[in-house]
Design a protein around this motif. Sequence first.
Motif, PDB file in Angstrom:
ATOM      1  N   GLU A  47      32.249  39.398  47.561  1.00  0.00           N
ATOM      2  CA  GLU A  47      31.816  39.747  46.207  1.00  0.00           C
ATOM      3  C   GLU A  47      32.088  41.195  45.843  1.00  0.00           C
ATOM      4  O   GLU A  47      31.940  41.579  44.681  1.00  0.00           O
ATOM      5  CB  GLU A  47      30.316  39.438  46.074  1.00  0.00           C
ATOM      6  N   PHE A  48      32.497  42.019  46.816  1.00  0.00           N
ATOM      7  CA  PHE A  48      32.855  43.397  46.505  1.00  0.00           C
ATOM      8  C   PHE A  48      34.125  43.400  45.665  1.00  0.00           C
ATOM      9  O   PHE A  48      35.058  42.632  45.912  1.00  0.00           O
ATOM     10  CB  PHE A  48      33.097  44.205  47.783  1.00  0.00           C
ATOM     11  N   ASP A  49      34.194  44.280  44.700  1.00  0.00           N
ATOM     12  CA  ASP A  49      35.350  44.325  43.797  1.00  0.00           C
ATOM     13  C   ASP A  49      36.660  44.493  44.553  1.00  0.00           C
ATOM     14  O   ASP A  49      37.645  43.799  44.265  1.00  0.00           O
ATOM     15  CB  ASP A  49      35.183  45.464  42.789  1.00  0.00           C
ATOM     16  N   GLU A  50      36.687  45.409  45.533  1.00  0.00           N
ATOM     17  CA  GLU A  50      37.938  45.678  46.243  1.00  0.00           C
ATOM     18  C   GLU A  50      38.394  44.464  47.049  1.00  0.00           C
ATOM     19  O   GLU A  50      39.601  44.168  47.121  1.00  0.00           O
ATOM     20  CB  GLU A  50      37.799  46.886  47.164  1.00  0.00           C
ATOM     21  N   ALA A 104      37.465  41.189  46.473  1.00  0.00           N
ATOM     22  CA  ALA A 104      37.801  40.106  45.543  1.00  0.00           C
ATOM     23  C   ALA A 104      39.190  40.321  44.937  1.00  0.00           C
ATOM     24  O   ALA A 104      39.975  39.367  44.800  1.00  0.00           O
ATOM     25  CB  ALA A 104      36.745  40.022  44.444  1.00  0.00           C
ATOM     26  N   ALA A 105      39.485  41.575  44.584  1.00  0.00           N
ATOM     27  CA  ALA A 105      40.789  41.875  43.989  1.00  0.00           C
ATOM     28  C   ALA A 105      41.907  41.679  45.006  1.00  0.00           C
ATOM     29  O   ALA A 105      42.981  41.133  44.682  1.00  0.00           O
ATOM     30  CB  ALA A 105      40.794  43.308  43.458  1.00  0.00           C
ATOM     31  N   LYS A 111      42.566  37.971  45.471  1.00  0.00           N
ATOM     32  CA  LYS A 111      43.256  37.370  44.329  1.00  0.00           C
ATOM     33  C   LYS A 111      44.729  37.764  44.294  1.00  0.00           C
ATOM     34  O   LYS A 111      45.588  36.960  43.911  1.00  0.00           O
ATOM     35  CB  LYS A 111      42.565  37.779  43.024  1.00  0.00           C
ATOM     36  N   ALA A 153      40.403  33.216  42.797  1.00  0.00           N
ATOM     37  CA  ALA A 153      39.173  33.784  43.356  1.00  0.00           C
ATOM     38  C   ALA A 153      38.828  33.089  44.671  1.00  0.00           C
ATOM     39  O   ALA A 153      39.199  31.931  44.905  1.00  0.00           O
ATOM     40  CB  ALA A 153      38.024  33.627  42.365  1.00  0.00           C
TER      41      ALA A 153
END
Length: 276
Positions: A69-72, A74-75, A78, A84
């Motif tokens: 769930e951390f932005d880095e 998850a990105a 992807k 996701a």
Amino acid sequence: MEYRYKRVYGGRVQLVVFDWAGTTVDFGCQAPVEAFVAGFRDKGVEVSVAAARIPMGMEKRDHIKAMAEFDEVAAAWKRVHGRAIGDRDIDILYDDFAGHLLNSIEAKSTLLNGVVEVAALLREDGVKIGASTGYFSDAAEIVVNKAGESGYKPDFAVCASDVEGGRPAPWMLYRVMEALQVYPPEAVINVGDTPVDMATGLNGGVWSVGIALTGNQMGVSEQELAALDPVEYKRRLGEARKSLYRAGAHYVIDTITEFPRVVAQINDCLARGERP
């Protein structure tokens, strides 16, 4: 006429529940961190050691889910997979993590300096010793057995897969208390090296003591620690201590060798009728 009575525990510490990695074994929590990073790498995704350390102390599937769930993270997922991350991916990552951990955990789980001596002092004072961990049962068994070979044998050990929910829920603490027949919570100290450990103690109504230098928050091996210049050493240790206090620790020490002093201070607090 109606009255209310407040009952205050004025006894002494009866039980200490120690974490494993970073607290009593595995200087710097190297085994789980390396396994988390390797598990994501197996799926083509590079994650930072810092991201792997943030949820440390949780049950390990929950840990991976939190990382995802951390932005880095998850990105990065992807970019590699074009979508996701999903629950099935978490399951696969957990299986990969478990394999990596089982391959390395015995070599990494060396007992930390002072553990055997501190355990002996506690027992001389009539204090029982429990152990808890976010590891699953197979990994926990390896750690327990290796620690026993080095002279450290808790009176009762529990892991996240033994209870309905891992940290920060207090169920592992309560399982140890039940098994060793210790109550009230004020007579118990929970010792760990992560904010999740501190939250667990608070949720269980027990005393929370953080370990800064050897644990996840400092986040270095013994070799890396020796290579730090004095300024960086002081900065990192200060940040580690602050993170544990911010998470609600009643006391923070650098290593387990300082723990008997804390037990004495908590006994003084209990004698004055203070509670966690």
